[in-house]
Design a protein around this motif. Structure first.
Motif, PDB file in Angstrom:
ATOM      1  N   ALA B 133       0.835  -1.204   0.000  1.00  0.00           N
ATOM      2  CA  ALA B 133       0.000   0.000   0.000  1.00  0.00           C
ATOM      3  C   ALA B 133       0.866   1.249   0.000  1.00  0.00           C
ATOM      4  O   ALA B 133       1.916   1.290   0.646  1.00  0.00           O
ATOM      5  CB  ALA B 133      -0.892   0.011   1.235  1.00  0.00           C
ATOM      6  N   ARG B 150       8.122   1.701   0.603  1.00  0.00           N
ATOM      7  CA  ARG B 150       7.135   2.497   1.334  1.00  0.00           C
ATOM      8  C   ARG B 150       7.636   2.783   2.738  1.00  0.00           C
ATOM      9  O   ARG B 150       8.417   2.015   3.278  1.00  0.00           O
ATOM     10  CB  ARG B 150       5.791   1.773   1.414  1.00  0.00           C
ATOM     11  N   PRO B 151       7.210   3.899   3.286  1.00  0.00           N
ATOM     12  CA  PRO B 151       7.578   4.173   4.676  1.00  0.00           C
ATOM     13  C   PRO B 151       6.679   3.357   5.587  1.00  0.00           C
ATOM     14  O   PRO B 151       5.471   3.506   5.541  1.00  0.00           O
ATOM     15  CB  PRO B 151       7.296   5.663   4.828  1.00  0.00           C
ATOM     16  N   PRO B 152       7.212   2.461   6.388  1.00  0.00           N
ATOM     17  CA  PRO B 152       6.364   1.697   7.287  1.00  0.00           C
ATOM     18  C   PRO B 152       6.217   2.455   8.593  1.00  0.00           C
ATOM     19  O   PRO B 152       6.628   3.604   8.689  1.00  0.00           O
ATOM     20  CB  PRO B 152       7.157   0.420   7.489  1.00  0.00           C
ATOM     21  N   PHE B 153       5.662   1.758   9.558  1.00  0.00           N
ATOM     22  CA  PHE B 153       5.520   2.255  10.920  1.00  0.00           C
ATOM     23  C   PHE B 153       6.568   3.287  11.305  1.00  0.00           C
ATOM     24  O   PHE B 153       7.728   2.946  11.441  1.00  0.00           O
ATOM     25  CB  PHE B 153       5.617   1.064  11.878  1.00  0.00           C
ATOM     26  N   GLY B 154       6.132   4.485  11.494  1.00  0.00           N
ATOM     27  CA  GLY B 154       7.058   5.448  12.074  1.00  0.00           C
ATOM     28  C   GLY B 154       7.564   6.485  11.104  1.00  0.00           C
ATOM     29  O   GLY B 154       7.822   7.608  11.491  1.00  0.00           O
ATOM     30  N   GLY B 155       7.673   6.123   9.873  1.00  0.00           N
ATOM     31  CA  GLY B 155       8.031   7.135   8.898  1.00  0.00           C
ATOM     32  C   GLY B 155       9.485   7.569   8.842  1.00  0.00           C
ATOM     33  O   GLY B 155       9.834   8.425   8.055  1.00  0.00           O
ATOM     34  N   PHE B 156      10.361   6.981   9.647  1.00  0.00           N
ATOM     35  CA  PHE B 156      11.781   7.359   9.546  1.00  0.00           C
ATOM     36  C   PHE B 156      12.492   6.475   8.550  1.00  0.00           C
ATOM     37  O   PHE B 156      13.567   6.759   8.100  1.00  0.00           O
ATOM     38  CB  PHE B 156      12.539   7.179  10.861  1.00  0.00           C
ATOM     39  N   MET B 157      11.872   5.333   8.307  1.00  0.00           N
ATOM     40  CA  MET B 157      12.557   4.345   7.504  1.00  0.00           C
ATOM     41  C   MET B 157      11.759   4.052   6.249  1.00  0.00           C
ATOM     42  O   MET B 157      10.589   4.341   6.166  1.00  0.00           O
ATOM     43  CB  MET B 157      12.695   3.053   8.301  1.00  0.00           C
ATOM     44  N   LEU B 158      12.447   3.453   5.304  1.00  0.00           N
ATOM     45  CA  LEU B 158      11.769   2.995   4.113  1.00  0.00           C
ATOM     46  C   LEU B 158      11.894   1.482   4.066  1.00  0.00           C
ATOM     47  O   LEU B 158      12.975   0.939   4.253  1.00  0.00           O
ATOM     48  CB  LEU B 158      12.423   3.605   2.875  1.00  0.00           C
ATOM     49  N   ALA B 159      10.795   0.821   3.851  1.00  0.00           N
ATOM     50  CA  ALA B 159      10.820  -0.629   3.725  1.00  0.00           C
ATOM     51  C   ALA B 159      10.861  -0.987   2.254  1.00  0.00           C
ATOM     52  O   ALA B 159      10.104  -0.442   1.457  1.00  0.00           O
ATOM     53  CB  ALA B 159       9.583  -1.219   4.375  1.00  0.00           C
ATOM     54  N   THR B 274      -0.077   9.493   6.345  1.00  0.00           N
ATOM     55  CA  THR B 274      -1.415   8.926   6.172  1.00  0.00           C
ATOM     56  C   THR B 274      -2.403   9.987   5.704  1.00  0.00           C
ATOM     57  O   THR B 274      -3.598   9.746   5.645  1.00  0.00           O
ATOM     58  CB  THR B 274      -1.914   8.272   7.466  1.00  0.00           C
ATOM     59  N   GLN B 293       6.108  11.302  10.611  1.00  0.00           N
ATOM     60  CA  GLN B 293       4.996  11.034   9.695  1.00  0.00           C
ATOM     61  C   GLN B 293       4.440  12.311   9.105  1.00  0.00           C
ATOM     62  O   GLN B 293       3.894  12.317   8.015  1.00  0.00           O
ATOM     63  CB  GLN B 293       3.854  10.298  10.406  1.00  0.00           C
ATOM     64  N   PHE B 296       7.067  13.830   6.571  1.00  0.00           N
ATOM     65  CA  PHE B 296       7.102  13.042   5.350  1.00  0.00           C
ATOM     66  C   PHE B 296       6.256  13.676   4.244  1.00  0.00           C
ATOM     67  O   PHE B 296       6.579  13.570   3.069  1.00  0.00           O
ATOM     68  CB  PHE B 296       6.592  11.627   5.641  1.00  0.00           C
TER      69      PHE B 296
END
Ligand SMILES: Cc1cc2nc3c(=O)[nH]c(=O)nc-3n(C[C@H](O)[C@H](O)[C@H](O)COP(=O)(O)OP(=O)(O)OC[C@H]3O[C@@H](n4cnc5c(N)ncnc54)[C@H](O)[C@@H]3O)c2cc1C
Ligand SMILES: Nc1ncnc2c1ncn2[C@@H]1O[C@H](COP(=O)(O)O)[C@@H](O)[C@H]1O
Lengths: 264, 348
Positions: B133, B150-159, B274, B293, B296
């Protein structure tokens, strides 16, 4: 009797969650969890329908055992009973594998209406609802703000970016509730006491469900995390003004004029 | 072993980067979010040395079939059918699935408009494939795998997410994450008319559809100037002050998620991971702490101004010009100054 199943997820209540770089799963240790706030809106909608038309509301969650506290919370809101779906075999599931297990659980429970939240705050995918509807092959609609029964059918309203829509759904069906639209009711002592007395929470593992190991958990998940990287920071000027508000305003306006961001 | 509920597939049969495209509200053009996705698909397809396919479905969309080509598509697969006059998620999802399974694209991207978000997971499930998503970037890794980021939980990282054993690789993309490509009428491509058996809607019927009459307002993702308020604004009243400031700057008002949660501003004006990604020339963050977040959503802003009482608020690290102070003093001072300038402009 209207049988309503509502899906709730137990999510870390923090912005500082981390991912285990080896397994690619969420590190939950030491992070307090809550029921996904948007799922409380789903619970509220389910309870309103039950209060109006009679029936029974069952909350389900596929989560670690600590999610029992979340189920207790929604039982306190007035939910009739609950199922904690918990097994190590379900761990590491992406939304396909999650929705698969939830669909099987719901099928086993029996249902007329499934109510989900719009999305979870830890992953915000908004996938699981449509996927459960797909596994069960039932009609579904997202972003519902109002629902009522009329002649055994569910009339729902929802808003998209530019249109408002009303749909009629034959049961069984699935809806997901638009976030920020309902105020979840408070927990009531009488409900809590009843829940304590009757302990209406069942725990189901894969022993009860008997699902193929290849369809659940990590194995049943087509997506995998291959890497995590930090988001590079956007370079900014970082000029700071402290002092009198009028001088601050003057300082800023001068900067904006200088940069052509403000016409004089 | 693979799950017995997944049909067997051969990975090497899948080729091409596909985008689902939809007509805009007027029916006269392709919606912006779809065009942006065609641009992104073009870049990925070039890396994979493959073609960009567009699945264009709806009623009366035949007339629009060349549009995607001007924005970067090589082949447009059109399903123009009266039975698609009304949108039903499972019907449209089924048609997109059936169309794509006929041509087996390696990648299938869906614009994450509200409808797109409703359909995309249904389509993925019909393929028994995974879906990512709200991806913000795409790449091809050393192993030649498509990576959705995508940025997962937390928004500091990219998955970085891969789909190893299933196809297509699916993802949804929020509007305005990718720029709208230049329209180039000299581009050439192929239009393929397809007929798909459009299923009857089962157990669902649209009773009413009415346009939401919105105030003539620029949506935040298109605004040049944005004044955004956060939890520290404290009240709806406070947002009126921000509105005055925005009006003077010719801009719009937006908010953080906490401001939305508090009900001071509408959900479609939320900035961030979000909410919406915005790209104004000027973004003024008032009483917003600057959570990852939130920040971002303002990566593409040209200049960021922060007004916050807390000198240690993280937002200052993400801003060009910061004012440490109470917004209830700073914003009125700004308003006064801007009114003065405006008055002078009128006189002169
Ligand atoms: C998965 C996930 C997704 C998320 N997505 C988003 C998103 O899209 N958008 C988003 O915004 N958030 C998002 N969040 C939430 C985010 O983590 C923060 O909680 C949120 O951005 C904080 O909002 P805020 O800055 O308004 O509030 P706070 O963090 O409470 O900050 C309020 C600020 O106001 C300042 N202040 C108080 N009074 C005054 C005054 N009188 N004058 C000046 N300053 C004052 C304070 O110093 C403080 O810095 C998300 C969180 C998660 C977990
Ligand atoms: N593990 C879970 N257990 C029960 N319900 C869930 C679970 N995950 C998601 N849901 C439901 O599906 C909705 C959408 O979730 P998501 O796709 O994760 O954003 C949530 O709001 C819940 O109602």
């Amino acid at each position: 009797m209207l049988r309503i199943v509502v899906g709730i997820k137990w999510v870390p209540n923090t912005t500082s969650v981390n991912i285990d770089p080896k397994t690619g799963t969420l590190i939950r240790e030491g992070i307090p969890s809550v029921v996904n706030p948007h799922d409380l809106e789903a619970v509220e909608m389910a309870l309103r329908l039950r209060d109006e038309y009679g029936g029974r509301v069952t909350a389900i969650t596929m989560s670690p055992p600590s999610a029992r506290a979340g189920l207790e919370h929604v039982l306190g809101m007035g939910v009739d009973d609950a199922v904690l779906v918990s097994d190590r075999a379900f761990a590491g599931a992406d939304t396909l594998a999650t929705s698969y297990v939830l669909a099987k659980v719901i099928e086993r429970l029996g249902y007329d209406l499934i109510v989900f939240g719009q999305e979870t705050i830890d992953s915000s995918t908004a996938h699981v609802g449509a996927q459960v509807a797909s596994w069960l092959d039932i009609p579904y609609v997202y972003y519902v703000t109002h629902a009522r029964l009329e002649g055994g059918r569910l009339i729902v309203r929802r808003s998209l970016e530019n249109v408002r829509e009303t749909y009629e759904l034959e049961l069984p069906a699935l809806i997901s509730v638009a976030m920020h639209t309902l105020h979840p009711r408070r927990v009531r002592l009488s409900h809590k006491l009843r829940a304590k007395l009757e302990s209406p929470i069942e725990t189901w593992t894969n022993r009860e469900l008997g699902l193929e190991p290849d369809c659940i958990g990590l194995k049943g998940s087509p997506t995998a995390l291959s890497k995590i990287e930090m988001i590079p920071k956007v370079p900014r000027k970082n000029e700071i003004f402290r002092g009198d508000p009028r001088e601050a305003a003057k300082w800023l306006v001068d900067k904006l004029i200088e940069e052509g961001l403000l016409e004089v | 072993m693979v799950c017995s509920e997944w049909p067997e597939i051969r990975l090497d049969e899948y080729e091409g980067v596909w985008v689902a495209a939809f007509a805009d509200e007027s029916g006269q053009g392709i919606e912006e979010a779809s065009l942006q996705l065609i641009g992104a698909a073009r870049q990925l397809a070039d890396k994979l040395e493959t073609y960009v396919g567009v699945a264009l479905i709806g009623r009366g969309v035949r007339d629009l079939a060349r549009e995607p080509i001007f924005y970067g598509a090589d082949r447009v697969f059109v399903v123009d059918d009266d039975r698609l006059a009304t949108y039903y998620p499972a019907v449209w999802g089924r048609v997109l699935h059936d169309l794509a399974s006929r041509h087996r694209p390696e990648v299938f991207l869906i614009p994450a408009t509200l409808r797109g978000r409703e359909m995309a997971p249904y389509i993925a499930n019909s393929f028994r494939t995974g879906i990512t998503a709200d991806l913000t970037a795409m790449d091809v890794n050393e192993r030649g795998e498509v990576v959705l980021i995508r940025p997962p939980f937390g928004g500091f990282m990219l998955a970085h997410i891969v789909t190893r054993n299933r196809r297509p690789v699916m993802g949804s993309v929020r509007p305005n994450v990718f720029p709208t490509p230049e329209r180039d009428e000299s581009r050439t491509g192929e239009v393929v008319e397809e007929s798909i058996d459009v299923p009857e809607p089962r157990g669902i019927r649209l009773l009413e559809r009415e346009p939401i009459l919105k105030k003539e307002e620029i949506p935040i993702e298109k605004a040049d100037v944005i004044v955004a308020g956060g939890r520290g604004i404290g009240s709806k009243e406070g947002f009126k002050l921000l509105r005055r400031l925005a009006d003077l700057l010719g801009g719009v008002v937006a908010g953080s998620r906490k401001a939305v949660d508090a009900g001071w501003i509408e959900p479609d004006k939320q900035v961030g991971q979000t909410g919406k990604a915005v790209k104004p020339n000027l973004y003024i963050a008032v009483a917003i702490s600057g959570a990852a977040q939130h920040v971002f959503g303002i990566r593409e802003a040209k200049r960021v101004v922060a007004i916050n009482v807390d000198p240690d608020a993280p937002i200052f690290e993400h801003s060009d010009y910061g004012i440490v102070g109470d917004y209830r003093e700073v914003v009125p001072a700004l308003i006064e100054l801007l009114e003065e300038i405006k008055g002078r402009r009128k006189e002169g």
